[in-house]
Design a protein around this motif. Structure first.
Motif, PDB file in Angstrom:
ATOM      1  N   ALA A 101     -55.501  40.958 -78.148  1.00  0.00           N
ATOM      2  CA  ALA A 101     -54.252  41.058 -77.394  1.00  0.00           C
ATOM      3  C   ALA A 101     -53.628  42.437 -77.546  1.00  0.00           C
ATOM      4  CB  ALA A 101     -53.274  39.974 -77.863  1.00  0.00           C
ATOM      5  N   ILE A 102     -53.670  42.995 -78.761  1.00  0.00           N
ATOM      6  CA  ILE A 102     -53.114  44.337 -78.984  1.00  0.00           C
ATOM      7  C   ILE A 102     -53.862  45.373 -78.161  1.00  0.00           C
ATOM      8  CG2 ILE A 102     -52.814  46.145 -80.711  1.00  0.00           C
ATOM      9  CD1 ILE A 102     -52.332  43.938 -82.760  1.00  0.00           C
ATOM     10  N   ALA A 148     -55.691  44.923 -75.416  1.00  0.00           N
ATOM     11  CA  ALA A 148     -55.502  44.722 -73.979  1.00  0.00           C
ATOM     12  C   ALA A 148     -54.096  45.127 -73.542  1.00  0.00           C
ATOM     13  CB  ALA A 148     -55.775  43.259 -73.616  1.00  0.00           C
ATOM     14  N   MET A 149     -53.078  44.645 -74.256  1.00  0.00           N
ATOM     15  CA  MET A 149     -51.699  44.959 -73.882  1.00  0.00           C
ATOM     16  C   MET A 149     -51.387  46.440 -74.092  1.00  0.00           C
ATOM     17  SD  MET A 149     -50.125  42.249 -72.737  1.00  0.00           S
ATOM     18  CE  MET A 149     -48.389  42.605 -73.020  1.00  0.00           C
ATOM     19  N   GLY A 150     -51.956  47.032 -75.132  1.00  0.00           N
ATOM     20  CA  GLY A 150     -51.753  48.458 -75.340  1.00  0.00           C
ATOM     21  C   GLY A 150     -52.343  49.292 -74.230  1.00  0.00           C
ATOM     22  N   GLY A 179     -46.590  47.390 -74.816  1.00  0.00           N
ATOM     23  CA  GLY A 179     -47.600  46.339 -74.817  1.00  0.00           C
ATOM     24  C   GLY A 179     -48.089  45.995 -76.208  1.00  0.00           C
ATOM     25  N   VAL A 180     -48.210  47.008 -77.072  1.00  0.00           N
ATOM     26  CA  VAL A 180     -48.629  46.756 -78.451  1.00  0.00           C
ATOM     27  C   VAL A 180     -47.598  45.896 -79.177  1.00  0.00           C
ATOM     28  CG1 VAL A 180     -49.085  47.860 -80.670  1.00  0.00           C
ATOM     29  CG2 VAL A 180     -50.031  48.837 -78.583  1.00  0.00           C
ATOM     30  N   ALA A 218     -47.625  42.278 -77.749  1.00  0.00           N
ATOM     31  CA  ALA A 218     -48.935  41.628 -77.654  1.00  0.00           C
ATOM     32  C   ALA A 218     -48.933  40.244 -78.299  1.00  0.00           C
ATOM     33  CB  ALA A 218     -50.000  42.519 -78.305  1.00  0.00           C
ATOM     34  N   THR A 233     -46.822  37.600 -76.336  1.00  0.00           N
ATOM     35  CA  THR A 233     -47.505  37.325 -75.072  1.00  0.00           C
ATOM     36  C   THR A 233     -48.723  36.447 -75.303  1.00  0.00           C
ATOM     37  OG1 THR A 233     -46.754  39.447 -74.179  1.00  0.00           O
ATOM     38  CG2 THR A 233     -48.585  38.373 -73.059  1.00  0.00           C
ATOM     39  N   ALA A 234     -49.503  36.773 -76.331  1.00  0.00           N
ATOM     40  CA  ALA A 234     -50.664  35.941 -76.641  1.00  0.00           C
ATOM     41  C   ALA A 234     -50.251  34.534 -77.030  1.00  0.00           C
ATOM     42  CB  ALA A 234     -51.481  36.592 -77.761  1.00  0.00           C
TER      43      ALA A 234
END
Length: 375
Positions: A305-306, A308-310, A317-318, A321, A324-325
């Motif tokens: 997740a980190i 992808a979101m980053g 996003g980091v 993450a 959101t996950a």
């Protein structure tokens, strides 16, 4: 024939709508960041407001009391902390080139003292780390003036705070608006899922606040006990980077290690050991008690997740993450996994082998009397 043509057409239309929705969300990423920040602020304020409401305060008055306490608290914190933080931070940045030169000199001396290692100090010296550090400091100082996001970021922060205040003051119309998008018979189930998402997100926030406070205190005590300069600044940095799972603690350990290395390589090694010990305490105290029970995410899922979101949202996003996950996990579990039936138990990997079941299991015990009776 017309029905057979209609099915692929409907599938293509649905796929096109999904692609268009994803593109629209990507274009509105700034708005999504503001909305996420507003939700986080609202989730932080909501428990205190609800506590005052249970004490017979009107909800609007309770919100004003909580908001006033927050403003006074942050004001006092800034008045006490910011001057010390600014002084130590500026001093460390000014001395950073000298710290890097100490590292380079130590590497060169190591190459001379132990030539059998095949290590040469020329590789380190050729990097010219002093110029690199000075360039980074200069770029960091010019970052705000070189970009046009300064005013935009301030506007987004104000908008997030205002949205959060409206969310906390009267959240029911927003919930009813979301429920109105679903059929009447599904609204109870949707509200249950929204409540579960709220619990997971609140658990993440509580866990983060507890982890940041614990890491800050332990780091400050540990570095101050070792006599490391700028212990308070490094403790604040370590606590702030705790919000970035896995990678934040690694980055936070670099500046104090370099500062300690300027005094003694042994002290730098002790600082690394202290950081490892502190984060082991956090991993075995805060994470199991708060984060694991509320967020319930596997470390592999968190790392993915980190990443992808980053890649999608950068630093925001980091930071977002993990929640959101957690939300995506709740939606998948409630809307897909549970309708399929009971999920496999996480303890399935701990079940005994088939040979163990034959020796001591209940079926093996019943099988022997049957064979004996037949004989």
């Amino acid at each position: 024939m017309s029905r057979s043509l209609f099915q692929p057409l409907r599938f293509a239309l649905a796929l096109g709508l999904i692609a268009a929705g994803g593109l629209l969300l990507y274009e509105l990423v700034g708005v999504i960041e503001v909305l996420a920040l507003a939700l986080i602020i609202a989730l932080i304020l909501d428990p205190a407001v609800n506590l005052l409401v249970r004490l017979r305060f009107p909800r609007f008055v309770a919100l004003l009391v909580v908001l006033g306490c927050a403003v006074v608290g942050f004001g006092l914190l800034g008045y006490i902390v910011l001057p010390l933080l600014s002084e130590q931070g500026s001093d460390f940045l000014a001395r950073a080139p000298g710290v890097v030169q100490s590292v380079q000199q130590y590497a060169a001396d190591l190459a001379v003292s132990y030539p059998s290692l095949g290590f040469t100090g020329s590789g380190v010296a050729s990097l010219n780390l002093t110029d690199a550090i000075q360039e980074v400091i200069q770029r960091a100082g010019e970052l705000y003036t070189l970009t046009t996001r300064g005013a935009g970021f301030l506007l987004q922060a104000v908008a997030a705070v205002v949205m959060a205040l409206y969310m906390v003051s009267n959240p029911r119309p927003l919930v009813n608006g979301v429920l109105a998008l679903f059929p009447v018979e599904k609204r109870g189930r949707v509200e249950e899922i929204l409540q579960l998402i709220r619990v997971r997100a609140s658990g993440w926030i509580i866990g983060q606040i507890a982890a940041i406070a614990l890491i800050f205190v332990l780091t400050w005590i540990g570095l101050a006990a070792l006599g490391v300069e700028y212990a308070f600044t490094f403790a604040v940095l370590t606590g702030a980077l705790e919000i970035v799972p896995f990678f934040g603690p690694i980055l936070a350990a670099v500046p104090p290690t370099l500062a300690a290395f300027a005094d003694s390589p042994t002290l730098a090694l002790v600082v690394v050991i202290v950081y490892v010990a502190i984060h082991q305490i956090e991993a075995h105290v805060i994470s199991p008690m708060v984060m694991a029970r509320s967020v319930r995410l596997h470390p592999v899922v968190v790392i993915l997740a980190i990443l992808a979101m980053g890649d999608l949202l950068g630093l925001a996003g980091v930071i977002l993450a993990v929640p959101t996950a957690a939300v995506v996990t709740v939606l998948l579990d409630e809307l897909y996994v549970k309708p399929l039936g009971s999920a496999p138990s996480p303890r399935a990997a701990e079940l005994p082998d088939q040979g163990d079941e034959d020796q001591g299991g209940p079926e093996g015990g019943r099988e022997e009397p049957r064979t004996a009776s037949r004989s």
